[in-house]
Scaffold this motif. Structure first.
Motif, PDB file in Angstrom:
ATOM      1  N   LEU A  68       0.824  -1.208   0.000  1.00 52.69           N
ATOM      2  CA  LEU A  68       0.000   0.000   0.000  1.00 52.69           C
ATOM      3  C   LEU A  68       0.856   1.257   0.000  1.00 52.69           C
ATOM      4  CD1 LEU A  68      -2.810  -0.953   2.557  1.00 52.69           C
ATOM      5  CD2 LEU A  68      -2.851  -1.112   0.075  1.00 52.69           C
ATOM      6  N   ARG A  69       1.933   1.270   0.792  1.00 50.24           N
ATOM      7  CA  ARG A  69       2.774   2.463   0.872  1.00 50.24           C
ATOM      8  C   ARG A  69       3.471   2.742  -0.451  1.00 50.24           C
ATOM      9  NH1 ARG A  69       4.378   0.229   5.787  1.00 50.24           N
ATOM     10  NH2 ARG A  69       6.560   0.008   5.147  1.00 50.24           N
ATOM     11  N   VAL A  70       3.970   1.693  -1.096  1.00 45.27           N
ATOM     12  CA  VAL A  70       4.651   1.885  -2.379  1.00 45.27           C
ATOM     13  C   VAL A  70       3.657   2.351  -3.443  1.00 45.27           C
ATOM     14  CG1 VAL A  70       5.949   0.756  -4.225  1.00 45.27           C
ATOM     15  CG2 VAL A  70       6.445   0.195  -1.844  1.00 45.27           C
ATOM     16  N   MET A  71       2.479   1.748  -3.482  1.00 38.93           N
ATOM     17  CA  MET A  71       1.472   2.145  -4.467  1.00 38.93           C
ATOM     18  C   MET A  71       1.038   3.588  -4.255  1.00 38.93           C
ATOM     19  SD  MET A  71      -0.774  -1.368  -4.789  1.00 38.93           S
ATOM     20  CE  MET A  71      -1.781  -0.783  -6.158  1.00 38.93           C
ATOM     21  N   ALA A  72       0.926   4.009  -2.999  1.00 38.25           N
ATOM     22  CA  ALA A  72       0.563   5.398  -2.715  1.00 38.25           C
ATOM     23  C   ALA A  72       1.644   6.348  -3.209  1.00 38.25           C
ATOM     24  CB  ALA A  72       0.339   5.578  -1.212  1.00 38.25           C
ATOM     25  N   CYS A  73       2.908   5.985  -3.016  1.00 39.07           N
ATOM     26  CA  CYS A  73       4.022   6.820  -3.471  1.00 39.07           C
ATOM     27  C   CYS A  73       4.018   6.979  -4.996  1.00 39.07           C
ATOM     28  CB  CYS A  73       5.353   6.212  -3.037  1.00 39.07           C
ATOM     29  SG  CYS A  73       5.688   6.305  -1.267  1.00 39.07           S
ATOM     30  N   LEU A  74       3.519   5.957  -5.698  1.00 36.90           N
ATOM     31  CA  LEU A  74       3.536   5.968  -7.156  1.00 36.90           C
ATOM     32  C   LEU A  74       2.220   6.452  -7.751  1.00 36.90           C
ATOM     33  CD1 LEU A  74       5.388   2.579  -7.785  1.00 36.90           C
ATOM     34  CD2 LEU A  74       6.347   4.885  -7.872  1.00 36.90           C
ATOM     35  N   GLY A  75       1.308   6.927  -6.895  1.00 38.00           N
ATOM     36  CA  GLY A  75       0.041   7.450  -7.382  1.00 38.00           C
ATOM     37  C   GLY A  75      -0.930   6.394  -7.848  1.00 38.00           C
ATOM     38  N   LEU A  76      -0.843   5.200  -7.285  1.00 35.30           N
ATOM     39  CA  LEU A  76      -1.741   4.108  -7.663  1.00 35.30           C
ATOM     40  C   LEU A  76      -2.855   3.896  -6.654  1.00 35.30           C
ATOM     41  CD1 LEU A  76       0.940   1.527  -8.898  1.00 35.30           C
ATOM     42  CD2 LEU A  76      -0.474   3.044 -10.282  1.00 35.30           C
ATOM     43  N   SER A  77      -3.088   4.883  -5.803  1.00 33.57           N
ATOM     44  CA  SER A  77      -4.095   4.732  -4.753  1.00 33.57           C
ATOM     45  C   SER A  77      -5.509   4.624  -5.307  1.00 33.57           C
ATOM     46  CB  SER A  77      -4.018   5.919  -3.782  1.00 33.57           C
ATOM     47  OG  SER A  77      -2.763   5.941  -3.132  1.00 33.57           O
ATOM     48  N   GLY A  78      -5.738   5.172  -6.505  1.00 32.53           N
ATOM     49  CA  GLY A  78      -7.070   5.100  -7.091  1.00 32.53           C
ATOM     50  C   GLY A  78      -7.540   3.676  -7.271  1.00 32.53           C
ATOM     51  N   GLU A  79      -6.635   2.795  -7.670  1.00 33.27           N
ATOM     52  CA  GLU A  79      -7.012   1.397  -7.836  1.00 33.27           C
ATOM     53  C   GLU A  79      -7.277   0.721  -6.503  1.00 33.27           C
ATOM     54  OE1 GLU A  79      -3.795   0.222 -10.374  1.00 33.27           O
ATOM     55  OE2 GLU A  79      -4.324   2.031 -11.466  1.00 33.27           O
ATOM     56  N   LEU A  80      -6.549   1.146  -5.473  1.00 31.27           N
ATOM     57  CA  LEU A  80      -6.813   0.612  -4.139  1.00 31.27           C
ATOM     58  C   LEU A  80      -8.211   1.007  -3.687  1.00 31.27           C
ATOM     59  CD1 LEU A  80      -3.410   1.402  -2.406  1.00 31.27           C
ATOM     60  CD2 LEU A  80      -4.192  -0.786  -3.282  1.00 31.27           C
ATOM     61  N   ALA A  81      -8.610   2.234  -4.031  1.00 33.93           N
ATOM     62  CA  ALA A  81      -9.935   2.708  -3.646  1.00 33.93           C
ATOM     63  C   ALA A  81     -11.022   1.864  -4.300  1.00 33.93           C
ATOM     64  CB  ALA A  81     -10.096   4.182  -4.029  1.00 33.93           C
ATOM     65  N   MET A  82     -10.805   1.438  -5.549  1.00 33.61           N
ATOM     66  CA  MET A  82     -11.784   0.595  -6.228  1.00 33.61           C
ATOM     67  C   MET A  82     -11.956  -0.735  -5.512  1.00 33.61           C
ATOM     68  SD  MET A  82     -13.238   1.916  -8.920  1.00 33.61           S
ATOM     69  CE  MET A  82     -13.695   0.475  -9.885  1.00 33.61           C
ATOM     70  N   VAL A  83     -10.835  -1.310  -5.081  1.00 32.95           N
ATOM     71  CA  VAL A  83     -10.890  -2.600  -4.386  1.00 32.95           C
ATOM     72  C   VAL A  83     -11.587  -2.461  -3.041  1.00 32.95           C
ATOM     73  CG1 VAL A  83      -9.504  -4.426  -3.343  1.00 32.95           C
ATOM     74  CG2 VAL A  83      -8.831  -3.454  -5.538  1.00 32.95           C
ATOM     75  N   ALA A  84     -11.335  -1.353  -2.350  1.00 35.97           N
ATOM     76  CA  ALA A  84     -11.855  -1.169  -1.000  1.00 35.97           C
ATOM     77  C   ALA A  84     -13.275  -0.609  -0.964  1.00 35.97           C
ATOM     78  CB  ALA A  84     -10.929  -0.228  -0.214  1.00 35.97           C
ATOM     79  N   SER A  85     -13.797  -0.155  -2.105  1.00 33.67           N
ATOM     80  CA  SER A  85     -15.104   0.498  -2.109  1.00 33.67           C
ATOM     81  C   SER A  85     -16.239  -0.513  -2.093  1.00 33.67           C
ATOM     82  CB  SER A  85     -15.239   1.391  -3.343  1.00 33.67           C
ATOM     83  OG  SER A  85     -15.387   0.586  -4.493  1.00 33.67           O
ATOM     84  N   ASP A  86     -17.477   0.017  -1.966  1.00 39.49           N
ATOM     85  CA  ASP A  86     -18.670  -0.821  -1.979  1.00 39.49           C
ATOM     86  C   ASP A  86     -19.359  -0.791  -3.334  1.00 39.49           C
ATOM     87  OD1 ASP A  86     -18.417  -1.552   0.683  1.00 39.49           O
ATOM     88  OD2 ASP A  86     -19.484   0.216   1.396  1.00 39.49           O
TER      89      ASP A  86
END
Length: 231
Positions: A68-86
């Motif tokens: 998660l920390r590496v993905m956030a540093c690389l601006g990939l948090s948007g995809e994490l939001a898709m996985v974590a959303s409802d």
């Protein structure tokens, strides 16, 4: 194919391993595309370069927090939001979606391994060794059998180019520390090529893994209806 591969008991399935490898590869490609070095990204993510290398290798032993920390540093948090959303929440009774007779749309992802780049062979070798390591750690008799195999090889050809790798296996079998042979580095691949572990792997476990790898050669499709949506 439409069904996911069955997971091995108490382990990652070959499909899971391939998904992690693809995630690690994408993280590495993104870092390089943005002209960022490993030192800079590791410092920004608050981790060592060794941990960053594990993340970029798709290592299942790396923590979720590290990914998660590496993905956030690389601006990939948007995809994490898709996985974590409802976004795929269940249909609510009484709503228009709930009353709809139309078939719900399906989201599908096909996962495969690229045989043209020896990806299948590497994945198969890694999966076989991951299973063998688990068994050897749990069964002292299998560990002794592996030691005997290595010693037999050394007695027969101590001057072989593989002899240094065999001695490294002797050390790993003695200490029980196999991580250097279960990574994706060139040295890890060399160790697996000179490994005694697949020899002691039970035939049924080997065949199960080979079946999973065979499915990945043609692609495994994962899909499910989007709950609460109308076509």
């Amino acid at each position: 194919m439409s069904n996911p591969l069955p997971p091995q008991a108490n382990s990652l399935s070959v499909l899971d391993m391939q998904l992690l490898h693809q995630l690690g590869d994408r993280i590495k490609r993104t870092r390089k595309a943005r002209g960022l070095g490993t030192v800079a990204v590791a410092q920004q993510a608050g981790m060592s370069r060794t941990t960053l290398y594990a993340v970029e290798s798709g290592d299942p032993n790396a923590s979720m927090g590290s990914y998660l920390r590496v993905m956030a540093c690389l601006g990939l948090s948007g995809e994490l939001a898709m996985v974590a959303s409802d976004v795929m929440q269940a249909v609510q009774p009484g709503t228009a979606a709930g009353r709809s007779l139309r078939a719900r749309p399906v989201v599908q992802v096909t996962v495969s391994a690229d045989a043209g780049r020896h990806q299948v062979q590497d994945l198969q070798s890694l999966a076989l060794h991951a299973a063998a390591v688990r068994l050897v750690k749990a069964d002292a008799a299998l560990r002794d059998q592996a030691r005997q195999v290595v010693q037999k090889w050394l007695d027969a050809d101590a001057g072989s180019r593989s002899a240094p790798l065999w001695r490294e296996w002797q050390q790993m079998l003695q200490t029980g520390a196999f991580r250097r042979a279960t990574g994706r580095s060139v040295h890890a691949q060399q160790l697996r090529q000179a490994s005694p572990l697949t020899i002691v792997l039970p035939a049924e476990v080997r065949q199960s893994i080979l079946n999973e790898v065979s499915q990945l050669k043609t692609g495994v499709t994962l899909g499910q209806p989007i709950q609460g949506a109308e076509s």
